[in-house]
Scaffold this motif. Structure first.
Motif, mmCIF file in Angstrom:
data_model
loop_
_atom_site.group_PDB
_atom_site.id
_atom_site.type_symbol
_atom_site.label_atom_id
_atom_site.label_comp_id
_atom_site.label_asym_id
_atom_site.label_seq_id
_atom_site.Cartn_x
_atom_site.Cartn_y
_atom_site.Cartn_z
ATOM 1 N N ALA A 1 0.859 -1.180 0.000
ATOM 2 C CA ALA A 1 0.000 0.000 0.000
ATOM 3 C C ALA A 1 0.898 1.234 0.000
ATOM 4 C CB ALA A 1 -0.912 0.006 1.228
ATOM 5 N N LEU A 2 0.660 2.134 -0.944
ATOM 6 C CA LEU A 2 1.471 3.333 -1.074
ATOM 7 C C LEU A 2 0.578 4.557 -1.190
ATOM 8 C CD1 LEU A 2 3.845 2.006 -3.908
ATOM 9 C CD2 LEU A 2 4.337 2.006 -1.462
ATOM 10 N N LEU A 3 1.133 5.700 -0.891
ATOM 11 C CA LEU A 3 0.458 6.967 -1.133
ATOM 12 C C LEU A 3 1.106 7.642 -2.340
ATOM 13 C CD1 LEU A 3 -0.037 8.503 2.440
ATOM 14 C CD2 LEU A 3 -1.796 7.528 0.949
ATOM 15 N N PRO B 1 4.215 11.653 -16.337
ATOM 16 C CA PRO B 1 5.151 10.705 -16.974
ATOM 17 C C PRO B 1 6.600 11.028 -16.614
ATOM 18 C CG PRO B 1 3.526 11.518 -18.557
ATOM 19 C CD PRO B 1 3.384 12.356 -17.327
ATOM 20 N N GLY B 2 7.433 10.010 -16.610
ATOM 21 C CA GLY B 2 8.822 10.199 -16.231
ATOM 22 C C GLY B 2 9.592 11.112 -17.160
ATOM 23 N N TRP C 1 8.009 10.339 -10.751
ATOM 24 C CA TRP C 1 8.660 11.411 -11.511
ATOM 25 C C TRP C 1 9.864 11.907 -10.720
ATOM 26 C CZ3 TRP C 1 9.513 16.640 -10.422
ATOM 27 C CH2 TRP C 1 9.995 17.394 -11.502
ATOM 28 N N SER C 2 10.998 12.062 -11.409
ATOM 29 C CA SER C 2 12.233 12.526 -10.775
ATOM 30 C C SER C 2 12.602 13.900 -11.303
ATOM 31 C CB SER C 2 13.376 11.547 -11.063
ATOM 32 O OG SER C 2 13.077 10.266 -10.556
ATOM 33 N N SER C 3 12.896 14.811 -10.389
ATOM 34 C CA SER C 3 13.285 16.166 -10.783
ATOM 35 C C SER C 3 14.785 16.233 -11.030
ATOM 36 C CB SER C 3 12.892 17.166 -9.696
ATOM 37 O OG SER C 3 13.674 16.963 -8.535
ATOM 38 N N ALA C 4 15.221 17.354 -11.561
ATOM 39 C CA ALA C 4 16.642 17.526 -11.867
ATOM 40 C C ALA C 4 17.509 17.481 -10.614
ATOM 41 C CB ALA C 4 16.852 18.845 -12.609
ATOM 42 N N ASP C 5 16.930 17.852 -9.461
ATOM 43 C CA ASP C 5 17.719 17.854 -8.226
ATOM 44 C C ASP C 5 17.713 16.504 -7.514
ATOM 45 O OD1 ASP C 5 15.211 17.665 -7.090
ATOM 46 O OD2 ASP C 5 15.227 19.658 -6.179
ATOM 47 N N GLY C 6 17.068 15.510 -8.137
ATOM 48 C CA GLY C 6 17.072 14.171 -7.573
ATOM 49 C C GLY C 6 15.878 13.825 -6.717
ATOM 50 N N SER C 7 15.014 14.784 -6.402
ATOM 51 C CA SER C 7 13.816 14.484 -5.623
ATOM 52 C C SER C 7 12.810 13.713 -6.475
ATOM 53 C CB SER C 7 13.180 15.776 -5.101
ATOM 54 O OG SER C 7 12.792 16.616 -6.178
ATOM 55 N N GLU C 8 11.991 12.912 -5.814
ATOM 56 C CA GLU C 8 11.041 12.056 -6.525
ATOM 57 C C GLU C 8 9.621 12.297 -6.038
ATOM 58 O OE1 GLU C 8 13.840 8.198 -7.608
ATOM 59 O OE2 GLU C 8 12.412 8.053 -5.934
ATOM 60 N N LEU C 9 8.663 12.075 -6.934
ATOM 61 C CA LEU C 9 7.245 12.236 -6.612
ATOM 62 C C LEU C 9 6.485 11.081 -7.238
ATOM 63 C CD1 LEU C 9 4.874 13.966 -5.485
ATOM 64 C CD2 LEU C 9 4.786 15.080 -7.739
ATOM 65 N N ASP C 10 5.834 10.279 -6.404
ATOM 66 C CA ASP C 10 4.990 9.190 -6.892
ATOM 67 C C ASP C 10 3.630 9.751 -7.300
ATOM 68 O OD1 ASP C 10 6.925 7.233 -6.413
ATOM 69 O OD2 ASP C 10 6.251 6.952 -4.338
ATOM 70 N N THR C 11 3.186 9.426 -8.509
ATOM 71 C CA THR C 11 1.939 9.974 -9.037
ATOM 72 C C THR C 11 1.072 8.850 -9.589
ATOM 73 O OG1 THR C 11 2.745 10.329 -11.313
ATOM 74 C CG2 THR C 11 3.215 12.066 -9.690
#
Length: 243
Positions: free
Chosen positions: A58-60, A67-68, A139-149
């Protein structure tokens, strides 16, 4: 489409229904809206034929698929739904349909009749939990942070709901959970048969108040049926003068 839904099942009910190993506390939510976190069920690393379904996770994720390959989400439209008829081939969803299919637990959803924007609460006749077909992407940003969508798949509405809206979420039956989540052996073409309208007698729809229109309204009163006002009578025909 599906633009609002509700999940009021307890963590224990969700664990039992989806055979989850664990699930942190999750509050009742009566008015889940786009961009908010939603609960999704994904397969574990060992998912596949003969595996133990108890490795489901189970994830949030944020409700709003990115899209990536997107460079800046601010320049990309918010994708809360994916049309099942085109998701397999559409660039935005193609990879997720192949590798990251998920289930979105719900207690029901809201839909607005286009003719007058009257909201309806649509829930399973038998009550309990339903699982919408979904896809997710990190999705991964240029600074390396990630966001699950994530996004919810939709299909043409069944006969019961067609008068309210032309589309509805794809509902996956419990017996098909493993097939839908198994992206290792089940390619998108192998699960096309699951992307169909729910049977006509599976859901009931009741008119509810416009309280649901505002995302800050979050209580159970949102699902209380209301009595619709009858339409006003037509004006009397104009009388012709004899003079």
């Amino acid at each position: 489409m599906c633009g609002r839904f509700s999940l009021t099942a307890s963590p224990q009910q969700l664990k039992d229904h989806f055979d989850l190993v664990d699930l942190d506390g999750f509050p009742e939510r009566y008015n889940i809206a786009p961009t908010q976190p939603i609960l999704i069920i994904a397969s574990g690393e060992g998912q596949g034929p003969g595996s133990n379904v108890a490795n489901r996770r189970a994830l949030l994720v944020r409700w709003g698929f990115t899209p990536g390959w997107v460079k800046d989400p601010r320049d990309f439209p918010l994708l809360i739904n994916a049309r099942c008829e085109s998701a397999i081939e559409k660039a935005s969803f193609k990879a997720a349909m192949r590798h990251r299919r998920v289930l979105v637990p719900a207690s029901g959803f809201y839909e607005w009749r286009p003719s007058d924007r009257q909201p309806y609460w649509i829930s399973p006749q038998a009550g309990g939990i339903v699982a919408f077909a979904g896809v997710m992407e990190t999705w991964s940003s240029a600074d390396g942070s990630e966001l699950d969508t994530g996004a919810i798949l939709t299909v043409k509405a069944n006969a019961t709901l067609r008068a309210i809206h032309e589309r509805m979420p794809v509902v996956i039956a419990p017996g098909d959970y493993e097939r839908w989540l198994d992206c290792k052996t089940q390619e998108p073409r192998d699960v096309i048969d699951l992307m169909k309208p729910a049977p006509d007698d599976d859901f009931t729809a009741v008119p509810v108040s416009e309280l649901v229109n505002a995302v800050q309204n979050v209580g159970p009163q949102l699902q209380q049926p209301i009595e619709l006002k009858p339409p006003p009578p037509p004006p009397p025909p104009a009388q012709m003068s004899l003079f």
